[in-house]
Design an enzyme around this catalytic site. Sequence first.
Site, short mmCIF file in Angstrom:
data_model
loop_
_atom_site.label_atom_id
_atom_site.label_comp_id
_atom_site.label_asym_id
_atom_site.label_seq_id
_atom_site.Cartn_x
_atom_site.Cartn_y
_atom_site.Cartn_z
N ASP A 91 32.91 42.37 33.40
CA ASP A 91 33.86 43.11 34.23
C ASP A 91 35.23 42.44 34.11
OD1 ASP A 91 34.06 45.24 36.52
OD2 ASP A 91 35.19 43.50 37.21
N ASN A 99 46.48 48.05 36.68
CA ASN A 99 46.80 49.49 36.80
C ASN A 99 47.93 49.73 37.79
OD1 ASN A 99 45.12 50.74 34.91
ND2 ASN A 99 43.38 50.82 36.31
N HIS A 104 48.30 53.40 34.50
CA HIS A 104 46.99 53.63 33.89
C HIS A 104 47.05 53.71 32.37
CE1 HIS A 104 44.63 54.20 37.58
NE2 HIS A 104 45.75 54.72 38.09
N ASP A 108 44.64 51.55 30.06
CA ASP A 108 43.80 52.01 28.95
C ASP A 108 43.96 51.12 27.73
OD1 ASP A 108 42.81 54.07 30.47
OD2 ASP A 108 44.01 55.65 29.54
N GLU A 134 35.85 49.61 34.10
CA GLU A 134 36.24 48.42 33.36
C GLU A 134 35.04 47.50 33.11
OE1 GLU A 134 37.26 47.46 37.74
OE2 GLU A 134 37.09 49.19 36.44
#
Length: 228
Positions: A91, A99, A104, A108, A134
Amino acid sequence: RPLIDCVLKITSLDVYLSAEGYRLPQIDELRKALTRLRKETSHWHQEASTDQLTGLMRYNTLMETLDHHINMAHRGHDGRSGSPLCVAMIDLDFFKKINDTHGHVVGDFVLKHVAGRIQAAVRDFDMVGRFGGEEFVIIMTSTHLELAKVIAERIRKGVMETPLHLKELSIPVTISVGVAMLRPGERKETLIERADKAMYKAKEAGRNRVMLAKDTGDTGDLETLPEL
């Protein structure tokens, strides 16, 4: 799957006609159509099994793959065949903050970047998939816990030591990793749950580290470099 069944039927017809010695003009057209169909089948299979953002296995494909290798490993526990198996749950640390700070789209790019670092650090036969959001999962066959720990630590260091450079941005990224080894008779749900709990233990211990799920149900920390 219906498309694959169609390909198999056409292939059988192709073999039959060739064996019977038919040389009708339609056969050449049929072979060309068969070639196109095979290419389309391969393309759609790839699309269906691959996460479009990261290029890793999708969740469903990941779970099917894990099921298959767990079944093989359990035959090994019975002494007939198979080998040990470990799963690592990964994680990203503070991904929400990335973010919120950069947006965002940058988020990505971070996910793709981390996916690439994971793939660069695993062995050729290790299987990597995106579990969701994630989170990533690695399936390590023929692997005992001690070796899985070494691989997980190599991944952690690779991510930590390679920040994402994007235009004027330099974004440091770290990960928390939980590793669990398959127990006799265990199913994938419990195995993933134990790896997930070990990963959250790594979060609670300060993030940017690897935590192992022990056979006894306890977790043990692997010494790591300090968090960025």
